[in-house]
Write a protein that holds these residues in place. Structure first.
Motif, mmCIF file in Angstrom:
data_model
loop_
_atom_site.group_PDB
_atom_site.id
_atom_site.type_symbol
_atom_site.label_atom_id
_atom_site.label_comp_id
_atom_site.label_asym_id
_atom_site.label_seq_id
_atom_site.Cartn_x
_atom_site.Cartn_y
_atom_site.Cartn_z
ATOM 1 N N SER A 67 5.406 -4.208 6.624
ATOM 2 C CA SER A 67 4.491 -5.314 6.858
ATOM 3 C C SER A 67 3.916 -5.715 5.512
ATOM 4 C CB SER A 67 3.388 -4.893 7.823
ATOM 5 O OG SER A 67 2.612 -3.879 7.225
ATOM 6 N N ILE A 68 3.361 -6.945 5.454
ATOM 7 C CA ILE A 68 2.735 -7.400 4.208
ATOM 8 C C ILE A 68 1.290 -7.722 4.507
ATOM 9 C CG2 ILE A 68 2.676 -9.241 2.509
ATOM 10 C CD1 ILE A 68 5.542 -9.265 2.370
ATOM 11 N N ILE A 93 2.165 -8.378 -3.722
ATOM 12 C CA ILE A 93 3.418 -9.002 -3.300
ATOM 13 C C ILE A 93 3.155 -9.897 -2.094
ATOM 14 C CG2 ILE A 93 5.702 -8.512 -2.364
ATOM 15 C CD1 ILE A 93 5.569 -5.878 -3.997
ATOM 16 N N ARG A 94 3.666 -11.130 -2.178
ATOM 17 C CA ARG A 94 3.536 -12.047 -1.049
ATOM 18 C C ARG A 94 4.890 -12.168 -0.361
ATOM 19 N NH1 ARG A 94 2.225 -16.837 -4.772
ATOM 20 N NH2 ARG A 94 3.947 -15.730 -5.751
ATOM 21 N N GLU A 95 4.872 -12.788 0.826
ATOM 22 C CA GLU A 95 6.116 -12.838 1.580
ATOM 23 C C GLU A 95 7.204 -13.601 0.809
ATOM 24 O OE1 GLU A 95 5.429 -13.750 5.623
ATOM 25 O OE2 GLU A 95 7.556 -13.608 6.159
ATOM 26 N N GLU A 96 6.795 -14.649 0.079
ATOM 27 C CA GLU A 96 7.795 -15.456 -0.629
ATOM 28 C C GLU A 96 8.350 -14.746 -1.861
ATOM 29 O OE1 GLU A 96 4.597 -16.293 -0.018
ATOM 30 O OE2 GLU A 96 3.763 -17.596 -1.582
ATOM 31 N N ARG A 151 0.792 -1.227 0.000
ATOM 32 C CA ARG A 151 0.000 0.000 0.000
ATOM 33 C C ARG A 151 0.829 1.284 0.000
ATOM 34 N NH1 ARG A 151 -5.166 -1.434 0.999
ATOM 35 N NH2 ARG A 151 -5.353 -3.570 1.726
ATOM 36 N N ALA A 152 2.025 1.219 0.559
ATOM 37 C CA ALA A 152 2.819 2.442 0.726
ATOM 38 C C ALA A 152 3.130 3.070 -0.633
ATOM 39 C CB ALA A 152 4.111 2.109 1.455
ATOM 40 N N SER A 153 3.177 4.390 -0.675
ATOM 41 C CA SER A 153 3.504 5.077 -1.926
ATOM 42 C C SER A 153 5.007 4.999 -2.180
ATOM 43 C CB SER A 153 3.077 6.534 -1.841
ATOM 44 O OG SER A 153 3.883 7.199 -0.900
#
Lengths: 418, 256
Positions: A377-378, A357-360, A328-330
């Protein structure tokens, strides 16, 4: 004196110039002329001090009539003196260039007769290189403080980059350590170059035939640690040079104690290499990461923390803004996460447009998480089990920094003797 | 249908053709590999292809139209010479067909990540060698530049020098693959280098002194003197030097 001796003396005297860049100029090859300039710049070698060599960096002469306290070539020092002839410089440049040793020439000089004469001779060398020797590679020319306007204008048409050394971060220090140089003599050519470059740039928008003036822009250099200015003072100065004078680069040069004088650090003092490193990091934050000098440092704590990189220090002071969600971050926010650089931030944004984007995925994206994991964070999930307390986090971040600065700090350098 | 192994002739066009063919056939693909790298196994269904330049061209044109970077990924993957890039390209082409131009931004996709990684590795080495190739000027004024790159980047370097040193005659010699390109101020062409000469250069990292031009050693000495003098002993930092210029590059460097 033969060319070999002269080269040894005049390259040795030029070793304090920090600039090595050969980028920013896209000089196209011309039929019948030798060379071109690559916009990205090319490094040709690295010297034993780890700095890259891309230009033939020499002084035209080290026979100085000035007596700047911090300088090795000052008049009152006893050292070997030499002066090149224009043909010698041209011959070296052409022959080194053909063998692909260098990307071009970086010509500086001590002030030997008068500033006018010195500057005129340096411009003459460039003129000969460009016309008689048809050299079309990169030229970086140092402008001598107090040089007349018409010579600076002429230099801008011949060189790719010009630079005027600001030498010291404040007028007071300049007066104390380089009494024969004036703040005005430095700032006037600097302003002239900036204005001429933007005028020619505007003209080029109307007609592409307008010649380029100093296409790689101008840079400057200041000595760090010879005088008492704070890092905040230095960064604010750099920031105003970037915004008001349109400088491309400010180089910081850790003061190496070569002379002894009552108003200088002791000759045994180690050069402040870690401080210089931190200043460069802060400089990068200003130029590429959209930071303001006032965000990096405040008047209450006006110096950079040597144990920690300035971005991590900023993030720890503003820890309430984190963790940021990687999905989400710009872009601007991502740039402020310690451990993420321009490439990583760009990559995250590009990938997010296609798939979340996933953690892997982090590893595939080439993201280095050792610092960033505390700040990201994800999808609402933290990347560390528990965020450590402020003190522990500070310790952890400092520990991560150690390998990068250990070979710069004086304790370590001392130990290596045994 | 059984998974198929496609064999091609080892050329760039051959690789593209094999990928295009595999995509077109639409079946399960076990491997795409040059014939000389293939070890036969009992269970493979093998299709040996004869290069069809036309199909190869069409695939390249498709990638080029999608984005110049997509075509470059194919070129640089080939130049890297690494095993398995064909399958990565195959899966990348599939992704392009599904996603269009977006495929290039899909950096968490393993084929895209892998191909972009290779692209960066190959272009980084080519960029490094643009600075690190050292020409020796021979007695007949030919500039001879020996080097031993990890990837097959001689063409990328030649493209740089044909602009920069357009008026000089030079020869780039990749001693790793024993391939050489010669620029005669008008044309660039592949040439054979004398084997004794190549063996001497590969052993000593330098051209036999008898073949150098008159003042070549003088300029080499000047360059070494400059290299020594420009280093600041107060900042001595050999780790940093090696970081910029790892030891594998030192062999043909005049100054090291």
């Amino acid at each position: 004196m033969n060319t070999l001796d002269k080269l040894t003396i005049l390259a040795d005297a030029a070793k304090f110039d920090a600039s090595c860049a050969s980028s920013g100029s896209n000089r196209k090859a011309k039929p019948g002329a030798l060379g071109n300039a690559a916009a990205s710049g090319i490094c040709h070698s690295w010297s034993a001090d780890g700095r890259c060599i891309s230009l033939l960096k020499i002084l035209l002469s080290n026979d100085c009539r000035l007596d700047c306290v911090y300088c090795m070539s000052r008049r009152s020092n006893h050292c070997a003196r030499a002066t090149f002839t224009p043909d010698e410089v041209a011959d070296l440049t052409i022959n080194f260039y053909r063998r692909n040793y260098i990307e071009g020439l970086f010509l500086s000089s001590a002030v030997y007769a008068s500033p006018e004469q010195t500057m005129s001779d340096m411009v003459d060398v460039c003129h000969q290189l460009r016309t008689k020797y048809a050299f079309n590679g990169y030229i970086h020319l140092k402008v001598i403080p107090g040089a007349p306007q018409e010579l600076v204008a002429k230099a801008g048409m011949l060189a790719d980059r010009l630079s005027v050394n600001i030498e010291l971060p404040s007028a007071a220090s300049l007066k104390e350590l380089a009494p024969q140089k004036s703040r005005q003599g430095i700032l006037t050519p600097m302003r002239q170059i900036g204005e001429a470059a933007s005028n020619y740039g505007a003209e080029r928008k109307k007609s592409r035939r307008t010649p380029k003036f100093c296409p790689a822009g101008q840079s400057t250099q200041m000595i760090i640690g010879a005088s008492a200015e704070s890092d905040l003072h230095i960064l604010t100065l750099s920031q105003s040079l970037y915004t008001k004078m349109q400088l491309r680069r400010v180089y910081y040069s850790a003061y190496i104690a070569v002379n002894s004088a009552p108003n200088l650090p002791m000759p045994s003092t180690a050069p402040p290499l870690v401080r210089e490193h931190r200043l460069y990091q802060a400089d990068w934050l200003i130029r590429f990461y959209q930071f303001q000098a006032e965000e990096i440092l405040q008047a209450t704590a006006p110096n950079l923390d040597e144990r920690l990189d300035p971005k991590a220090a900023w993030a720890l002071r503003h820890f309430d803004l984190f963790p940021l969600d990687i999905n989400r971050a710009s872009y601007e926010e991502l740039l402020r996460v310690p451990g993420l650089g321009l490439t990583s931030a760009r990559r995250i944004i590009a990938t997010r447009r296609v798939a979340a984007i996933r953690e892997e995925d982090l590893k595939k994206l080439g993201l280095v998480m050792k610092r960033a994991r505390y700040f990201l964070s994800i999808n609402g999930k933290k990347l560390v089990a528990a965020i450590p307390s402020h003190q522990d986090l500070l310790t952890a971040m400092c520990r991560l920094e150690k390998p990068a600065i250990s070979h710069l700090s004086p304790q370590y350098r001392q130990l290596r003797l045994f | 249908m059984e998974p198929v192994v496609y064999l091609y002739d080892g050329t760039f066009a051959g690789m593209l053709h094999a990928i295009a063919r595999a995509v077109k056939d639409g079946g399960a693909v076990h491997a795409i590999t040059p014939t000389h790298r293939y070890t036969p196994t009992l269970f493979d269904t093998v299709i040996t292809l004869k290069c069809d330049a036309d199909q190869a061209d069409r695939l390249l044109q498709y990638l080029q139209n999608l984005h110049p970077l997509a075509a470059n990924l194919a070129v640089y993957a080939y130049l890297s010479g690494e095993g398995g890039v064909e399958m990565q390209m195959y899966s990348f082409v599939h992704l392009c067909l599904r996603r269009g131009k977006q495929a290039l931004s899909y950096e968490s996709h393993s084929a895209v990540a892998h191909l972009k990684g290779l692209f960066h590795a190959v272009s980084r080495e080519a960029h490094r060698y643009k600075g690190l190739i050292r020409f020796r000027i021979l007695a007949d004024d030919l500039q001879y530049g020996p080097f031993e790159p990890h990837y097959n980047i001689i063409s990328l370097c030649a493209r740089h020098f044909r602009r920069r040193l357009a008026g000089c005659r030079w020869l780039l010699h990749d001693l790793q693959r024993n391939s050489a390109l010669y620029w005669d101020t008008v044309d660039l062409q592949p040439v054979e280098v004398d084997t004794d000469f190549a063996a001497y250069v590969a052993l000593h990292g330098e051209v036999p002194a008898a073949q150098l031009s008159e003042n070549e050693q003088e300029y080499q000495q000047l360059w070494r003197a400059f290299h020594r003098a420009i280093s600041n002993p107060a900042r001595h930092n050999p780790q940093l030097q090696q970081q910029g210029m790892p030891q594998r590059y030192w062999k043909y460097l005049t100054e090291m």
